[in-house]
Design an enzyme around this catalytic site. Sequence first.
Site, PDB file in Angstrom:
ATOM      1  N   LYS B  43       0.862  -1.193   0.000  1.00 47.37           N
ATOM      2  CA  LYS B  43       0.000   0.000   0.000  1.00 47.37           C
ATOM      3  C   LYS B  43       0.891   1.234   0.000  1.00 47.37           C
ATOM      4  CE  LYS B  43      -2.623   0.745   3.618  1.00 47.37           C
ATOM      5  NZ  LYS B  43      -3.777   0.591   4.515  1.00 47.37           N
ATOM      6  N   CYS B  61      -0.206  14.500  -6.372  1.00 46.19           N
ATOM      7  CA  CYS B  61      -0.831  13.651  -7.397  1.00 46.19           C
ATOM      8  C   CYS B  61      -1.907  12.725  -6.827  1.00 46.19           C
ATOM      9  CB  CYS B  61       0.257  12.804  -8.065  1.00 46.19           C
ATOM     10  SG  CYS B  61      -0.355  11.687  -9.336  1.00 46.19           S
ATOM     11  N   CYS B  63      -3.588  10.924  -9.528  1.00 47.84           N
ATOM     12  CA  CYS B  63      -3.864  10.137 -10.747  1.00 47.84           C
ATOM     13  C   CYS B  63      -2.930   8.937 -10.872  1.00 47.84           C
ATOM     14  CB  CYS B  63      -3.776  11.015 -11.987  1.00 47.84           C
ATOM     15  SG  CYS B  63      -2.093  11.390 -12.552  1.00 47.84           S
ATOM     16  N   CYS B  72       2.462  16.172  -8.028  1.00 47.57           N
ATOM     17  CA  CYS B  72       1.807  16.242  -9.343  1.00 47.57           C
ATOM     18  C   CYS B  72       2.769  16.877 -10.337  1.00 47.57           C
ATOM     19  CB  CYS B  72       0.533  17.092  -9.214  1.00 47.57           C
ATOM     20  SG  CYS B  72      -0.219  17.620 -10.773  1.00 47.57           S
ATOM     21  N   HIS B  76      -1.857  14.171 -15.079  1.00 47.24           N
ATOM     22  CA  HIS B  76      -3.308  13.941 -15.060  1.00 47.24           C
ATOM     23  C   HIS B  76      -3.974  14.485 -16.332  1.00 47.24           C
ATOM     24  CE1 HIS B  76      -2.670  17.895 -13.094  1.00 47.24           C
ATOM     25  NE2 HIS B  76      -3.716  18.242 -13.800  1.00 47.24           N
TER      26      HIS B  76
END
Lengths: 94, 94
Positions: B43, B61, B63, B72, B76
């Site tokens: 995880k 992020c 995505c 990010c 995306h």
Amino acid sequence: QQQQQMLRAGAGRSFRLVQVRAESAEATASVAINPSIKKESDKVVDTVVVGELAKPLTAYCRCWRSGTFPLCDGSHVKHNKATGDNVGPLLLKK
Amino acid sequence: QQQQQMLRAGAGRSFRLVQVRAESAEATASVAINPSIKKESDKVVDTVVVGELAKPLTAYCRCWRSGTFPLCDGSHVKHNKATGDNVGPLLLKK
Ligand code: FES
Ligand code: FES
């Protein structure tokens, strides 16, 4: 790696579905990852003013399956189990 | 809504793939959403100590396609265009 991931993701599912996925090297990346959150919006962006955080630790969802989005409600556990994925939240620590 | 989303996600792809997806009401939710980040980890959880944020605004992020994850990097946009999705980052504001 990606092929292996797709096969893991298909564990316990029908052979037909696994076979179709295995035919496309881009299967994981080529579907929407957000099934239901604010689908009327072109892009879901949320802002946290960190000075306003109430708790010492707050979990924010990155699986797009939380009932309390943008907060994490633990729904990533079900998603990971169902698909073989390994996603989890972003923790904000004061 | 979900059916519509799946058809949008399949735009430009083979009819066969669209058809198979449309047969499963859970298609969007039943694949891994993280194709490549730390797949050796059960995880992926990241922690941000908000007092250590350097900039007034930092994008994280959601995505799972950023080359600078957990930050990010704008990936995306490509994902949304390719799939019809509407995901975006979590902005942390000092
Ligand atoms: S519920 Fe989405 S990451 Fe936890
Ligand atoms: S690169 Fe993933 S949300 Fe921007």
